[in-house]
Design an enzyme around this catalytic site. Structure first.
Site, PDB file in Angstrom:
ATOM      1  N   HIS A   1       0.833  -1.209   0.000  1.00  0.00           N
ATOM      2  CA  HIS A   1       0.000   0.000   0.000  1.00  0.00           C
ATOM      3  C   HIS A   1       0.864   1.254   0.000  1.00  0.00           C
ATOM      4  CE1 HIS A   1      -3.822  -2.139   1.750  1.00  0.00           C
ATOM      5  NE2 HIS A   1      -3.204  -2.850   0.842  1.00  0.00           N
TER       6      HIS A   1
ATOM      7  N   ASP B   1      -4.748  -8.050  -5.169  1.00  0.00           N
ATOM      8  CA  ASP B   1      -4.550  -6.989  -4.174  1.00  0.00           C
ATOM      9  C   ASP B   1      -3.545  -5.950  -4.664  1.00  0.00           C
ATOM     10  OD1 ASP B   1      -2.036  -8.115  -3.843  1.00  0.00           O
ATOM     11  OD2 ASP B   1      -2.531  -9.154  -1.988  1.00  0.00           O
TER      12      ASP B   1
HETATM   13  O1  T3D Z   1       0.453 -11.828   2.422  1.00  0.00           O
HETATM   14  C1  T3D Z   1       0.706 -11.683   1.212  1.00  0.00           C
HETATM   15  O2  T3D Z   1       1.867 -11.844   0.791  1.00  0.00           O
HETATM   16  C2  T3D Z   1      -0.405 -11.299   0.233  1.00  0.00           C
HETATM   17  C3  T3D Z   1       0.127 -10.699  -1.002  1.00  0.00           C
HETATM   18  C4  T3D Z   1      -0.040 -11.295  -2.225  1.00  0.00           C
HETATM   19  C5  T3D Z   1       0.450 -10.628  -3.436  1.00  0.00           C
HETATM   20  C6  T3D Z   1       0.754 -11.557  -4.592  1.00  0.00           C
HETATM   21  O3  T3D Z   1       1.536 -11.140  -5.431  1.00  0.00           O
HETATM   22  S1  T3D Z   1       0.023 -13.071  -4.694  1.00  0.00           S
HETATM   23  C7  T3D Z   1       0.648 -13.710  -6.244  1.00  0.00           C
HETATM   24  C8  T3D Z   1       2.041 -14.236  -6.095  1.00  0.00           C
HETATM   25  N1  T3D Z   1       2.604 -14.625  -7.375  1.00  0.00           N
HETATM   26  C9  T3D Z   1       2.289 -15.746  -7.987  1.00  0.00           C
HETATM   27  O4  T3D Z   1       1.438 -16.507  -7.593  1.00  0.00           O
HETATM   28  C10 T3D Z   1       3.100 -16.077  -9.224  1.00  0.00           C
HETATM   29  C11 T3D Z   1       3.925 -17.337  -8.974  1.00  0.00           C
HETATM   30  N2  T3D Z   1       4.797 -17.590 -10.089  1.00  0.00           N
HETATM   31  C12 T3D Z   1       4.354 -18.130 -11.238  1.00  0.00           C
HETATM   32  O5  T3D Z   1       3.189 -18.450 -11.427  1.00  0.00           O
HETATM   33  C13 T3D Z   1       5.378 -18.350 -12.297  1.00  0.00           C
HETATM   34  O6  T3D Z   1       6.643 -18.407 -11.703  1.00  0.00           O
HETATM   35  C14 T3D Z   1       5.348 -17.202 -13.347  1.00  0.00           C
HETATM   36  C15 T3D Z   1       4.070 -17.307 -14.197  1.00  0.00           C
HETATM   37  C16 T3D Z   1       5.419 -15.830 -12.700  1.00  0.00           C
HETATM   38  C17 T3D Z   1       6.580 -17.360 -14.272  1.00  0.00           C
HETATM   39  O7  T3D Z   1       6.636 -18.664 -14.773  1.00  0.00           O
HETATM   40  P1  T3D Z   1       7.970 -19.165 -15.472  1.00  0.00           P
HETATM   41  O8  T3D Z   1       7.710 -20.551 -15.950  1.00  0.00           O
HETATM   42  O9  T3D Z   1       8.388 -18.167 -16.491  1.00  0.00           O
HETATM   43  O10 T3D Z   1       9.129 -19.165 -14.342  1.00  0.00           O
HETATM   44  P2  T3D Z   1       9.309 -20.193 -13.125  1.00  0.00           P
HETATM   45  O11 T3D Z   1      10.230 -21.302 -13.532  1.00  0.00           O
HETATM   46  O12 T3D Z   1       7.984 -20.573 -12.563  1.00  0.00           O
HETATM   47  O13 T3D Z   1      10.056 -19.266 -12.029  1.00  0.00           O
HETATM   48  C18 T3D Z   1      11.480 -19.022 -12.075  1.00  0.00           C
HETATM   49  C19 T3D Z   1      11.980 -19.019 -10.649  1.00  0.00           C
HETATM   50  O14 T3D Z   1      11.361 -17.972  -9.926  1.00  0.00           O
HETATM   51  C20 T3D Z   1      11.631 -20.317  -9.920  1.00  0.00           C
HETATM   52  O15 T3D Z   1      12.654 -20.557  -8.989  1.00  0.00           O
HETATM   53  P3  T3D Z   1      13.625 -21.846  -9.142  1.00  0.00           P
HETATM   54  O16 T3D Z   1      12.762 -23.050  -9.196  1.00  0.00           O
HETATM   55  O17 T3D Z   1      14.349 -21.606 -10.449  1.00  0.00           O
HETATM   56  O18 T3D Z   1      14.521 -21.779  -7.946  1.00  0.00           O
HETATM   57  C21 T3D Z   1      10.359 -19.940  -9.194  1.00  0.00           C
HETATM   58  O19 T3D Z   1      10.126 -20.742  -8.056  1.00  0.00           O
HETATM   59  C22 T3D Z   1      10.686 -18.514  -8.786  1.00  0.00           C
HETATM   60  N3  T3D Z   1       9.463 -17.753  -8.553  1.00  0.00           N
HETATM   61  C23 T3D Z   1       8.566 -17.351  -9.457  1.00  0.00           C
HETATM   62  N4  T3D Z   1       7.585 -16.683  -8.881  1.00  0.00           N
HETATM   63  C24 T3D Z   1       7.884 -16.664  -7.561  1.00  0.00           C
HETATM   64  C25 T3D Z   1       9.081 -17.330  -7.353  1.00  0.00           C
HETATM   65  N5  T3D Z   1       9.640 -17.496  -6.145  1.00  0.00           N
HETATM   66  C26 T3D Z   1       8.960 -16.949  -5.101  1.00  0.00           C
HETATM   67  N6  T3D Z   1       7.801 -16.278  -5.240  1.00  0.00           N
HETATM   68  C27 T3D Z   1       7.233 -16.122  -6.439  1.00  0.00           C
HETATM   69  N7  T3D Z   1       6.086 -15.383  -6.564  1.00  0.00           N
END
Ligand code: T3D
Length: 255
Positions: A82, A137
Site C-alpha cells: 500500500h 490486491d
Molecule cells: O500476504 C501476502 O503476501 C499477500 C500478497 C499477495 C500478493 C501476490 O503477489 S500473490 C501472487 C504471487 N505470485 C504468484 O502466484 C506467481 C507465482 N509464479 C508463477 O506463477 C510463475 O513463476 C510465473 C508465471 C510468474 C513465471 O513462470 P515461469 O515458468 O516463467 O518461471 P518459473 O520457472 O515458474 O520461475 C522461475 C523461478 O522464480 C523459480 O525458482 P527456481 O525453481 O528456479 O529456484 C520460481 O520458483 C521462482 N518464482 C517465481 N515466482 C515466484 C518465485 N519465487 C517466489 N515467489 C514467487 N512469486
C-alpha cells in the site's frame, strides 16, 4: 547485493527491482528498498521515474516462500504494497513501468499503478492471484477495473491465463511493445521524452485523472480551472507559447 538498484541519467531516475533469480518477487527487504527509492524520486531534479526489473522478470509478485510470514496478511499489505503504490500515485512526475519480462501477481498491480507501461516483446502478464486462491490486491482491482473495464478485468483475473505483450497492447494495458533487444534504449528514450516535458502540467494531469475517477463534472471543471491557472504561471507555459510563435520545438525547464 541490493534488492532494488537506483540510477540516475540526467533527470530520469531508474529503479530496478533486483532479485532476478526469483523473477524479482517481493520480500520485506525489496519493499523497504523500493520505498527508499521512491522517496528519493521526490527530488525535484527528477522529472521522470522508470521502474523495471533485472533479468527476465519485471516482478512475479509476492515471494511465495515468504508469504504470510508475519501472520497478518492485511497488516503486511498495508505496511508494504500500500505504501509503495500510494507513493507512486503521489509522485508529481510520470512513472513508467518498463515491463521487461514476467509480470505477475502484485508485480502486475505495481505495473498498473504506474502512469505508463512499456513492454518488451519478451514480457507476459499473469494474474497469479487466482492460481493460489487470492484476490488481486495491491490495487489490482482498482487499476485493472479502470484500465480494462470490469468485464474484461474480471474475466482475466479469474481465468488466471497468461497474456502476451501483444495481447496486452491490444487491450490497452501497455502503450507500446518493443523488440527485446531494442527495449532498454526505447525505454530510456521514452523516459527522457517525458522528463523533458512541462513538469507541472504533466504532474497536474496525473493528479486530475486520478481525481476524475470519483469527481462530479462540476468538481472536475473547478479543479481543472485551478490547475490551469497554476500551469499558466509556469515558465514552461511561457516557453511553450514562445516556441510556438517562433516555430521551434519548446525547451521546457520544468519550472
Ligand atoms: O500476504 C501476502 O503476501 C499477500 C500478497 C499477495 C500478493 C501476490 O503477489 S500473490 C501472487 C504471487 N505470485 C504468484 O502466484 C506467481 C507465482 N509464479 C508463477 O506463477 C510463475 O513463476 C510465473 C508465471 C510468474 C513465471 O513462470 P515461469 O515458468 O516463467 O518461471 P518459473 O520457472 O515458474 O520461475 C522461475 C523461478 O522464480 C523459480 O525458482 P527456481 O525453481 O528456479 O529456484 C520460481 O520458483 C521462482 N518464482 C517465481 N515466482 C515466484 C518465485 N519465487 C517466489 N515467489 C514467487 N512469486
Amino acid at each position: 547485493m541490493a534488492e532494488v538498484e537506483v540510477s540516475r541519467e540526467g533527470t530520469v531516475q531508474t529503479i530496478t527491482l533486483n532479485r532476478p533469480e526469483k523473477l524479482n518477487a517481493f520480500t520485506q527487504t525489496l519493499h523497504a528498498e523500493l520505498h527508499d527509492a521512491l522517496e528519493h524520486s521526490r527530488d525535484p531534479a527528477v522529472r521522470a521515474v522508470v521502474i523495471t526489473g533485472a533479468g527476465r522478470g519485471f516482478s512475479a509478485g509476492q515471494d511465495l516462500t515468504a508469504f504470510g510470514e508475519s501472520g497478518n496478511v492485511a497488516a503486511m499489505l498495508r505496511a508494504t504494497y500500500h505504501v509503495n503504490v500510494l507513493a507512486i500515485r503521489a509522485l508529481e512526475k510520470p512513472v513508467i513501468a518498463g515491463v521487461n519480462g514476467v509480470c505477475a501477481g502484485a508485480g502486475l498491480s505495481l505495473a498498473c499503478a504506474c502512469d505508463i507501461r512499456l513492454a518488451s516483446d519478451a514480457a507476459f502478464f499473469a494474474p497469479g492471484f487466482a492460481g493460489i486462491g487470492l484476490i488481486p490486491d495491491s490495487g489490482g482491482t482498482f487499476f485493472l477495473q479502470r484500465l480494462l473495464g470490469t468485464p474484461r478485468a474480471f474475466e482475466w483475473m479469474t481465468s488466471n491465463r497468461r497474456l502476451t505483450a501483444a495481447e496486452a497492447h491490444a487491450w490497452g494495458l501497455v502503450s507500446e511493445v518493443v523488440d527485446a533487444d531494442a527495449f532498454p534504449a526505447r525505454l530510456a528514450e521514452r523516459a527522457a521524452e517525458l522528463a523533458a516535458g512541462p513538469t507541472y502540467a504533466i504532474a497536474a494531469t496525473k493528479r486530475l485523472f486520478d481525481e476524475a475517477a470519483t469527481a462530479t463534472l462540476e468538481e472536475q471543471l473547478e479543479r481543472e480551472a485551478e490547475a490551469q491557472a497554476k500551469a499558466a504561471e509556469t515558465a514552461d507555459f511561457h516557453e511553450g507559447v514562445a516556441a510556438f510563435g517562433e516555430k521551434r520545438p519548446p525547451s521546457f525547464s520544468g519550472s
